[in-house]
Design a protein around this motif. Structure first.
Motif, short mmCIF file in Angstrom:
data_model
loop_
_atom_site.label_atom_id
_atom_site.label_comp_id
_atom_site.label_asym_id
_atom_site.label_seq_id
_atom_site.Cartn_x
_atom_site.Cartn_y
_atom_site.Cartn_z
N ASP A 185 12.31 5.78 28.39
CA ASP A 185 13.57 6.32 28.90
C ASP A 185 14.70 6.35 27.87
O ASP A 185 15.79 5.85 28.13
CB ASP A 185 14.02 5.51 30.12
N TRP A 186 14.45 6.92 26.72
CA TRP A 186 15.52 7.06 25.73
C TRP A 186 15.19 8.21 24.79
O TRP A 186 14.05 8.70 24.74
CB TRP A 186 15.72 5.77 24.94
N HIS A 187 16.21 8.64 24.06
CA HIS A 187 16.06 9.77 23.14
C HIS A 187 17.19 9.68 22.13
O HIS A 187 18.30 9.26 22.47
CB HIS A 187 16.15 11.09 23.93
N GLU A 188 16.92 10.06 20.91
CA GLU A 188 17.96 9.92 19.89
C GLU A 188 19.20 10.78 20.18
O GLU A 188 20.30 10.49 19.67
CB GLU A 188 17.41 10.26 18.50
N ALA A 189 19.04 11.81 21.01
CA ALA A 189 20.20 12.65 21.34
C ALA A 189 21.26 11.89 22.12
O ALA A 189 22.41 12.31 22.17
CB ALA A 189 19.75 13.88 22.12
N GLN A 190 20.87 10.76 22.76
CA GLN A 190 21.85 9.98 23.51
C GLN A 190 22.66 9.06 22.59
O GLN A 190 23.63 8.44 23.04
CB GLN A 190 21.14 9.14 24.58
N LEU A 191 22.25 8.95 21.35
CA LEU A 191 22.91 8.04 20.41
C LEU A 191 24.02 8.76 19.64
O LEU A 191 23.87 9.94 19.28
CB LEU A 191 21.89 7.46 19.43
#
Length: 361
Positions: free
Chosen positions: A122-128
């Motif tokens: 449940d994560w992706h670098e676009a959220q960083l």
């Protein structure tokens, strides 16, 4: 608009449920809207206006007043591997590399001395804020000795140095066909292991899947208006054959609210044995309108991280203009031939513009 034939018997029409006073999107090409519809035995038998449903009301069918609410057909997710979640470290709420490292640091503190820290999907670098993946060197600052594995979608893993050492991955390790062991501009391992190279990482077996996993999936998807999914080759909760069996049991028990079309992985895809299909008890088109086997899944190039593009990737991923993605067209052609020769339909994922002429799935 649609309606039942005049020959349908009166008792059947009395068993229907009439939904009226709605603002109903029909998806008709002319953009027509409706105000009412009728459902019987789980199927739409009439959609339209007052005249289309009046007969059912006259015969005493149960009515439901939609009170002007907007209604749309159920949505279908055409490429679904799971709604996310899982027992691993939750990175869904981190919004920067420092926050991600803090989460990993906290997980390392409570991990067994000989354990391993694994995140969920449940994560992706676009959220960083940094809009990039963490590196092995950064993970090393919070986990110098504990192996850390951060799955990034279904196509890559991010490892720290302890995990790279655990699995014997070095700068001398050759990337397998269809995969990449990523290095930076200095030749140092970044920690990202892509597609077929994931086979070098021996992940611990997942916990056994249960019907409750499918119940949680359908609850999450139904909340977004999704009523049907196609699962191509990989399901995050467990093996496709087991998921198919459990979905059938839920359907027979009247508990299923999400339609499933499952695609088995083609031989050689996702590491499946060459005789996988011949030994499978499942067959093409097995099942019904609720749960069925649609075919087999294969791919001709990498996923989001390795689609075969017409231009090199941006630096540093483009490796000075030499990296345009991962392609395995000859292997895919052979897998498709093997599958179709045994009576299976082959669904092919082509992510990059150089595979099939355009991106898609």
């Amino acid at each position: 608009m649609a309606h039942e034939s005049a020959g349908t018997d009166t008792s059947s029409k009395q068993e229907a449920v009439v939904y009226l006073n709605g603002n109903i999107f029909t998806a008709a090409e002319n953009g027509a809207m409706a105000t009412a519809f009728v459902v019987r035995d789980g199927k739409f038998v009439a959609v339209g206006g007052q005249a289309d449903i009046q007969e059912y009301l006259d015969l005493g069918a149960r009515r439901v007043d939609l009170e002007g609410n907007f209604v749309i057909p159920g949505l279908g997710d055409d490429h679904f591997h799971g709604e996310g979640g899982g027992p691993g470290l939750d990175l869904s709420k981190v919004r920067s590399i420092p926050e991600l490292l803090d989460a990993v640091r906290s997980a390392v503190r409570v991990a067994p001395a000989d354990g391993m820290v694994i995140a969920n999907f449940d994560w992706h670098e676009a959220q960083l804020a940094e809009q990039r993946l963490p590196t092995a060197a950064e993970l090393d600052t919070v986990a110098p000795h504990t192996p850390v594995i951060l799955p990034r979608g279904g196509h890559s893993l991010i490892l720290n140095s302890a995990a790279l050492t655990e699995f014997g991955i070095t700068t001398a390790t050759k990337s397998p066909p269809g995969g990449v062991i990523s290095v930076d501009g200095t030749g140092r391992l970044t920690g990202e292991i892509i597609d077929a190279a994931k086979s070098l990482v021996r992940m611990p077996p997942p916990r056994p899947m249960s019907p409750d996993d499918l119940i949680r999936t359908q609850a999450a998807m139904n909340a977004f208006g999704v009523t049907a999914v196609r699962v191509p080759g990989f399901y995050t909760k467990g093996p496709i054959a087991e998921a198919y069996r459990m979905a059938r049991e839920l359907k027979d028990a009247g508990k299923l609210t999400l339609r499933y079309t499952f695609y088995l992985p083609a031989p050689g895809f996702f590491g499946t044995p060459a005789d996988y299909l011949t030994k499978s008890a499942l067959r093409q088109d097995e099942g019904d309108d609720w749960v069925r086997i649609g075919g087999v899944k294969l791919g001709v190039d990498g996923g989001f991280e390795g689609g075969h593009l017409s231009e090199p990737y941006a630096e540093p991923y483009g490796k000075n203009g030499t990296f345009s993605g991962i392609v395995d067209a000859p292997g895919a052609v052979q897998r498709a031939s093997d599958a179709t020769g045994q009576g299976w339909l082959a669904g092919c994922r082509a992510r990059g513009g150089r595979c099939g002429g355009r991106s898609g799935s």
